[in-house]
Structures are given as C-alpha cells and as structure tokens.
Design a protein around this motif. Structure first.
Motif, short mmCIF file in Angstrom:
data_model
loop_
_atom_site.label_atom_id
_atom_site.label_comp_id
_atom_site.label_asym_id
_atom_site.label_seq_id
_atom_site.Cartn_x
_atom_site.Cartn_y
_atom_site.Cartn_z
N GLY A 109 0.82 -1.22 0.00
CA GLY A 109 0.00 0.00 0.00
C GLY A 109 0.85 1.26 0.00
N GLU A 110 1.91 1.25 0.80
CA GLU A 110 2.80 2.41 0.84
C GLU A 110 3.53 2.60 -0.48
OE1 GLU A 110 5.27 1.74 4.26
OE2 GLU A 110 3.62 2.17 5.66
N ALA A 111 3.94 1.51 -1.11
CA ALA A 111 4.61 1.60 -2.42
C ALA A 111 3.62 2.09 -3.48
CB ALA A 111 5.19 0.25 -2.80
N LEU A 112 2.37 1.67 -3.36
CA LEU A 112 1.35 2.13 -4.30
C LEU A 112 1.13 3.64 -4.17
CD1 LEU A 112 -1.19 -0.81 -3.98
CD2 LEU A 112 0.01 -0.15 -6.07
N ALA A 121 -4.19 1.61 -3.07
CA ALA A 121 -3.68 1.64 -1.69
C ALA A 121 -4.83 1.61 -0.70
CB ALA A 121 -2.81 2.88 -1.48
N ARG A 122 -5.92 2.28 -1.03
CA ARG A 122 -7.11 2.24 -0.16
C ARG A 122 -7.71 0.84 -0.10
NH1 ARG A 122 -8.78 7.85 -2.23
NH2 ARG A 122 -8.02 9.17 -0.55
N GLN A 123 -7.65 0.11 -1.20
CA GLN A 123 -8.12 -1.28 -1.18
C GLN A 123 -7.26 -2.11 -0.23
OE1 GLN A 123 -7.88 -2.46 -5.28
NE2 GLN A 123 -9.84 -1.53 -5.83
N ASN A 124 -5.95 -1.89 -0.26
CA ASN A 124 -5.07 -2.59 0.68
C ASN A 124 -5.40 -2.21 2.12
OD1 ASN A 124 -3.77 -3.61 -1.58
ND2 ASN A 124 -1.74 -3.33 -0.71
N LEU A 125 -5.69 -0.93 2.35
CA LEU A 125 -6.03 -0.48 3.69
C LEU A 125 -7.31 -1.15 4.18
CD1 LEU A 125 -5.61 1.32 6.16
CD2 LEU A 125 -6.83 3.14 4.93
N ALA A 126 -8.31 -1.24 3.31
CA ALA A 126 -9.56 -1.90 3.69
C ALA A 126 -9.31 -3.37 4.04
CB ALA A 126 -10.57 -1.79 2.56
N ARG A 127 -8.45 -4.01 3.28
CA ARG A 127 -8.14 -5.42 3.54
C ARG A 127 -7.38 -5.58 4.85
NH1 ARG A 127 -5.03 -8.91 -0.75
NH2 ARG A 127 -5.08 -10.85 0.40
N VAL A 128 -6.46 -4.66 5.13
CA VAL A 128 -5.72 -4.71 6.39
C VAL A 128 -6.67 -4.54 7.57
CG1 VAL A 128 -4.01 -3.47 7.80
CG2 VAL A 128 -3.50 -4.00 5.43
N LYS A 129 -7.61 -3.60 7.44
CA LYS A 129 -8.58 -3.37 8.52
C LYS A 129 -9.44 -4.60 8.77
CE LYS A 129 -8.96 1.64 8.31
NZ LYS A 129 -9.84 2.79 8.01
N VAL A 130 -9.81 -5.29 7.70
CA VAL A 130 -10.61 -6.51 7.86
C VAL A 130 -9.79 -7.59 8.56
CG1 VAL A 130 -11.67 -8.43 6.57
CG2 VAL A 130 -12.18 -6.07 5.94
N LEU A 131 -8.53 -7.74 8.16
CA LEU A 131 -7.67 -8.76 8.76
C LEU A 131 -7.34 -8.45 10.22
CD1 LEU A 131 -5.28 -9.43 5.76
CD2 LEU A 131 -7.04 -10.96 6.65
N CYS A 132 -7.18 -7.17 10.54
CA CYS A 132 -6.85 -6.80 11.92
C CYS A 132 -8.06 -6.84 12.84
CB CYS A 132 -6.26 -5.39 11.95
SG CYS A 132 -4.59 -5.28 11.34
N ALA A 141 -0.58 3.09 10.19
CA ALA A 141 0.55 3.59 9.40
C ALA A 141 0.16 3.78 7.94
CB ALA A 141 1.74 2.64 9.53
N LEU A 142 -0.54 2.80 7.38
CA LEU A 142 -0.95 2.90 5.97
C LEU A 142 -1.96 4.04 5.78
CD1 LEU A 142 -0.82 1.95 3.09
CD2 LEU A 142 -2.43 0.11 3.66
N ALA A 143 -2.87 4.21 6.73
CA ALA A 143 -3.84 5.31 6.64
C ALA A 143 -3.13 6.66 6.67
CB ALA A 143 -4.85 5.21 7.78
N ALA A 144 -2.09 6.77 7.48
CA ALA A 144 -1.33 8.03 7.55
C ALA A 144 -0.61 8.30 6.24
CB ALA A 144 -0.33 7.97 8.71
N VAL A 145 -0.05 7.27 5.63
CA VAL A 145 0.66 7.44 4.36
C VAL A 145 -0.33 7.85 3.26
CG1 VAL A 145 1.95 6.23 2.55
CG2 VAL A 145 2.57 5.92 4.94
#
Length: 167
Positions: A109-112, A121-132, A141-145
């Motif tokens: 997500g950060e590289a994107l 990158a927002r899709q990755n963030l949504a997936r991270v939130k679901v997994l967490c 961290a990804l939301a801040a980036v």
C-alpha cells in the motif's frame, strides 16, 4: 477380467499420488540456508549496503522460493533505493505465498501511494482493517501514508546558459 485392469490402474494411481505427497515439505518449513541468507541480507541492509543486501536476499529466494520474508525485505530494500514499482511486484510475490500477510499488504500500500495509485492503496487499507479486526499499527501507518498522499515531484529546471557577449 475387465475389473482387474481397472482395479490395477486405480491402485497404481493411488500409490503414485501418495508417494508424491509424501515427498513434499510443508510450506512452513523454509530451508535453513535460505533463512541464513535472509539474516545476512537484513544485516547488510542495516549496514547501508543495499546492493549487497539485494544480492543476498535474491539468493535466499533462489534457495527457497517459499521464503516470504525474503520477498518482503527485498521489497523494503527496493523502496529504499527509490524503486516503488519493483517493491510493488515483490510485495505481490509475498502475497501470493500468503494473501493475508498484513505487513506485505501495508508495504505494498505504501509503495502504491509512492507510485500515485491511491485507489489501490485504499483497497489494501480496507483489507488490512478486515484482517486486523479493528485498529492495528499497520492499518494506522498505511492510513497516515494515504492521507499524506504521494510525494510531490517537481521537474528539474535547468537554468539557461549565460549569454556570451560577442564584442
């Protein structure tokens, strides 16, 4: 007589399948040589030797292509070298091995974001939130980036050559 040949064929099939499955290693057993190369690569990266770290990490992946952590560290080295496109590809390789790796999703997500692909990158963030299942350090961290946005790049302006006076 007709059933005997079918039964023999079925028995041979079962023997060959069970033999091939017995010879494979589980995915969680990474080759020791690959793990040693991974540690050497991390040490080289910490020492600032990005080229040497890349070489060691690539060797770790060659020794055992299932070494997901080597792909992640290689992607981090690529980002440090200013190669976000290569980092995205390396994170994708890690995610092919384990699609739910939160660290790989965050890094990708950060590289994107660095490449300007904010929607992905927002899709990755949504997936991270679901997994967490709630808040976690990687999601924050990804939301801040993402909120910060891609780095601003400006075109380098070359000053015009000084006019030479011909007198």
């Amino acid at each position: 007589m007709r059933y005997t040949s079918v039964a023999v064929a079925a028995a041979l099939t079962m023997v060959s399948i069970s033999t091939s499955l017995h010879g494979q290693r589980p995915d969680d057993q990474i080759n020791e040589k690959s793990l040693a190369l991974l540690q050497q690569g991390k040490a080289a990266r910490a020492a600032g030797n990005l080229e040497g770290a890349t070489d060691l990490l690539e060797s770790a992946v060659v020794v055992d292509p299932r070494n997901r952590q080597a792909f992640i560290v290689m992607a981090e080295v690529a980002e440090a070298r200013g190669l976000p496109g290569k980092a995205i590809r390396l994170y994708r390789e890690a995610l092919l091995l384990e699609p739910n790796d939160v660290d790989a999703l965050q890094g990708q997500g950060e590289a994107l974001v660095a490449k300007g692909a904010i929607a992905r990158a927002r899709q990755n963030l949504a997936r991270v939130k679901v997994l967490c299942k709630g808040g976690c350090a990687q999601a924050n961290a990804l939301a801040a980036v993402i909120a910060k946005g891609p780095p601003v790049t400006t075109a380098q302006v070359v000053p015009p050559k000084a006019a030479t006076a011909k007198e």
